[in-house]
Scaffold this active site. Structure first.
Site, PDB file in Angstrom:
ATOM      1  N   TYR A 141       0.870  -1.229  -0.010  1.00 42.46           N
ATOM      2  CA  TYR A 141       0.133  -0.226  -0.039  1.00 42.46           C
ATOM      3  C   TYR A 141       0.900   1.118   0.088  1.00 42.46           C
ATOM      4  O   TYR A 141       0.405   2.277  -0.263  1.00 42.46           O
ATOM      5  CB  TYR A 141      -0.985   0.102   1.238  1.00 42.46           C
ATOM      6  N   LYS A 189       4.818 -15.306   3.076  1.00 44.23           N
ATOM      7  CA  LYS A 189       4.811 -16.092   1.798  1.00 44.23           C
ATOM      8  C   LYS A 189       6.244 -16.377   1.802  1.00 44.23           C
ATOM      9  O   LYS A 189       6.803 -15.867   0.647  1.00 44.23           O
ATOM     10  CB  LYS A 189       4.044 -15.244   0.503  1.00 44.23           C
ATOM     11  N   ASP A 221      -1.419 -18.521   2.208  1.00 44.30           N
ATOM     12  CA  ASP A 221      -2.504 -19.222   1.357  1.00 44.30           C
ATOM     13  C   ASP A 221      -3.360 -20.403   2.169  1.00 44.30           C
ATOM     14  O   ASP A 221      -4.431 -20.600   2.293  1.00 44.30           O
ATOM     15  CB  ASP A 221      -2.107 -19.634  -0.100  1.00 44.30           C
ATOM     16  N   ASP A 245      -4.967  -7.445   5.823  1.00 41.38           N
ATOM     17  CA  ASP A 245      -6.530  -6.794   5.272  1.00 41.38           C
ATOM     18  C   ASP A 245      -7.305  -7.883   5.024  1.00 41.38           C
ATOM     19  O   ASP A 245      -8.540  -7.973   5.246  1.00 41.38           O
ATOM     20  CB  ASP A 245      -6.099  -5.778   4.243  1.00 41.38           C
ATOM     21  N   ASP A 249     -10.935  -9.606   7.114  1.00 42.26           N
ATOM     22  CA  ASP A 249     -12.169  -9.657   6.593  1.00 42.26           C
ATOM     23  C   ASP A 249     -12.632 -11.021   6.575  1.00 42.26           C
ATOM     24  O   ASP A 249     -13.668 -11.372   6.767  1.00 42.26           O
ATOM     25  CB  ASP A 249     -12.125  -9.019   4.989  1.00 42.26           C
TER      26      ASP A 249
HETATM   27  C1  LIG Z   1      -7.037   1.653   2.167  1.00 39.40           C
HETATM   28  C2  LIG Z   1      -8.037   0.668   2.399  1.00 39.40           C
HETATM   29  C3  LIG Z   1      -9.370   0.920   1.808  1.00 39.40           C
HETATM   30  C4  LIG Z   1      -7.822  -0.510   2.931  1.00 39.40           C
HETATM   31  C5  LIG Z   1      -8.682  -1.402   3.890  1.00 39.40           C
HETATM   32  O1  LIG Z   1      -9.307  -2.244   3.183  1.00 39.40           O
HETATM   33  C6  LIG Z   1      -8.379  -1.573   5.142  1.00 39.40           C
HETATM   34  O2  LIG Z   1      -7.606  -0.959   5.690  1.00 39.40           O
HETATM   35  O3  LIG Z   1      -9.284  -2.459   5.645  1.00 39.40           O
HETATM   36 MG   LIG Z   2      -9.980  -3.793   4.427  1.00 36.76          MG
END
Ligand SMILES: CC(C)CC(=O)C(=O)O
Ligand SMILES: [Mg+2]
Ligand SMILES: NC(=O)C1=CN([C@@H]2O[C@H](COP(=O)(O)OP(=O)(O)OC[C@H]3O[C@@H](n4cnc5c(N)ncnc54)[C@H](O)[C@@H]3O)[C@@H](O)[C@H]2O)C=CC1
Length: 369
Positions: A141, A189, A221, A245, A249
């Site tokens: 990023y 990885k 993975d 990230d 999620d």
């Molecule tokens: C810069 C973002 C949109 C990154 C992201 O998805 C997050 O930090 O959860």
């Molecule tokens: Mg995110």
């Protein structure tokens, strides 16, 4: 206790969930005799529309003067054609960098009341309590060079880490694990990427200072699979920026919804607090957004920026109580189970507020005896 909080509500459902989180903070302040002040600022798509910049200088200056920053979410499809450095998301990356927090703590907890909301079997999610420690200022990023050359049809992003960047975030993970179940799983990885080899070697070295904590390494993975199969095996999960990230999620599945996940970013000049989810344009303005991730994020402010552990726990207990009583926003109302009551964003916020007020009243009554 005095606390000055910058509230950057952002886009989509950001303002909807942030409002419920600040209501809870106001209630904690009122009930505990604390002085919390809130300073609002623009960020993301709304900031682009009003000022032309995803992170106006006024927002950044105000944030840097506060004790904590609460951010809703950024992102608006109408800016999708812009290059990444001009989009709403750029404002988020810029403020993360400017505040300097490098350790993004993302707890993922399986709430008993929500075991039916997860597509995973209850025996898989039972007692799961994972803390992701995601490095937030390095990796793809932020690495340079980065560009997309439309003439040659070539694009590049750079995954880069220094040893020091890995050491500082690894120390946070080991310190936190020391007060939990004493296990760190470091994700990389290393079978393919040099950056991951540096990561693995450095984490292994840092681990020597924490002999009571067990370290294991997992490739990202297969880790994506293990998190779904055997989530109970994990305590603290240490990752670089992109892997964290994605995996955090994914861990929303354990909890039942992305809308349940909070986060705190520590280690910089000012701590940054954001729910894990994005601006959710598909449900923005419908009253369907789950505010619990943002409310649990408010609890993290109380814990990490105000040292009000008892109040943080009271907010978390209030969330649990409301879930136990069967109240559900649409994302966690899987299959309309009997005993469940569907509620809107605002109703959910009010219910947590009520449960919190009752528990604080009880606490005060006990002290008065
Ligand atoms: C810069 C973002 C949109 C990154 C992201 O998805 C997050 O930090 O959860
Ligand atoms: Mg995110
Ligand atoms: N921290 C931030 O500001 C983040 C911003 N984004 C941005 O958000 C925008 C949308 O991205 P998506 O990939 O759709 O991710 P998202 O997290 O916004 O939504 C993914 C899915 O989860 C649902 N969801 C998310 N939060 C929810 C909540 N609180 N309650 C109920 N349901 C919820 C959404 O409705 C959607 O179906 C993009 O512009 C993206 O760049 C994405 C992630 C983080």
């Amino acid at each position: 206790m005095r606390l000055k909080i910058a509230v950057l509500a952002g886009d989509g459902i950001g303002p909807e969930v942030t409002k419920q989180a600040t209501n809870i903070l106001r209630a904690v302040a009122e009930m505990g005799g604390h002085e919390f002040t809130f300073v609002e600022g623009l960020i993301g798509g709304t900031a682009i529309t009003e000022t032309g910049s995803p992170l106006p200088t006024a927002t950044l200056d105000a944030a840097l003067e506060c004790d904590a920053v609460l951010l809703g979410a950024v992102g608006d499809n109408k800016f999708n054609a812009l290059p990444p450095d001009k989009r709403p998301e750029a404002g988020l990356l810029q403020i993360r960098q400017a505040l300097g927090g490098f350790a993004n703590l993302r707890p993922s907890i399986a709430y008993t009341a929500l075991s039916a909301s997860s597509p995973l079997r209850p025996e898989v999610t039972k007692d799961v309590d994972i803390l992701f420690v995601r490095e937030l200022l390095g990796g793809l990023y932020f690495g340079a060079p980065r560009w997309w050359d439309r003439n040659s049809n070539e694009a590049i992003n750079t995954m880069r880490y220094t040893r020091d960047e890995v050491v500082r975030v690894a120390r946070v993970a080991f310190e936190l694990a020391g007060n939990r179940r004493q296990k760190v799983t470091s994700v990389d990885k290393a079978n393919v990427l040099e950056v991951s080899q540096l990561w693995r070697a450095t984490v292994t070295e840092v681990a020597k200072d924490y002999p009571s904590v067990t370290l294991e390494h997992q490739l990202v993975d297969s880790m994506a699979m293990h998190i779904m199969n055997i989530p109970r095996n994990f305590d603290v999960v240490l990752t670089e920026n992109l892997f964290g990230d994605i995996l955090s999620d994914e861990a929303g599945v354990i909890t039942g919804s992305l809308g349940m996940l909070p986060s705190a970013t520590i280690g910089g000049a000012v701590n940054l607090y954001e729910p894990v989810h994005g601006s959710a344009p598909d449900i923005a303005g419908t009253g369907k957004a789950n505010p619990l991730g943002a409310i649990l994020t408010a609890a993290m402010i109380l814990r990490h920026s105000a040292n009000l552990e008892q109040d943080a726990k009271a907010v978390e207990a209030a969330v649990n109580k409301v879930l136990d009583a069967g109240y559900r926003t649409a994302d966690i109302a899987r299959g309309q189970q009997p005993g469940q009551t569907p509620v809107s964003t605002q109703e959910m916020g009010k219910l947590v507020h009520q449960a919190l007020a009752e528990s604080i009243d009880r606490r005060q009554a006990m002290h008065a005896v």
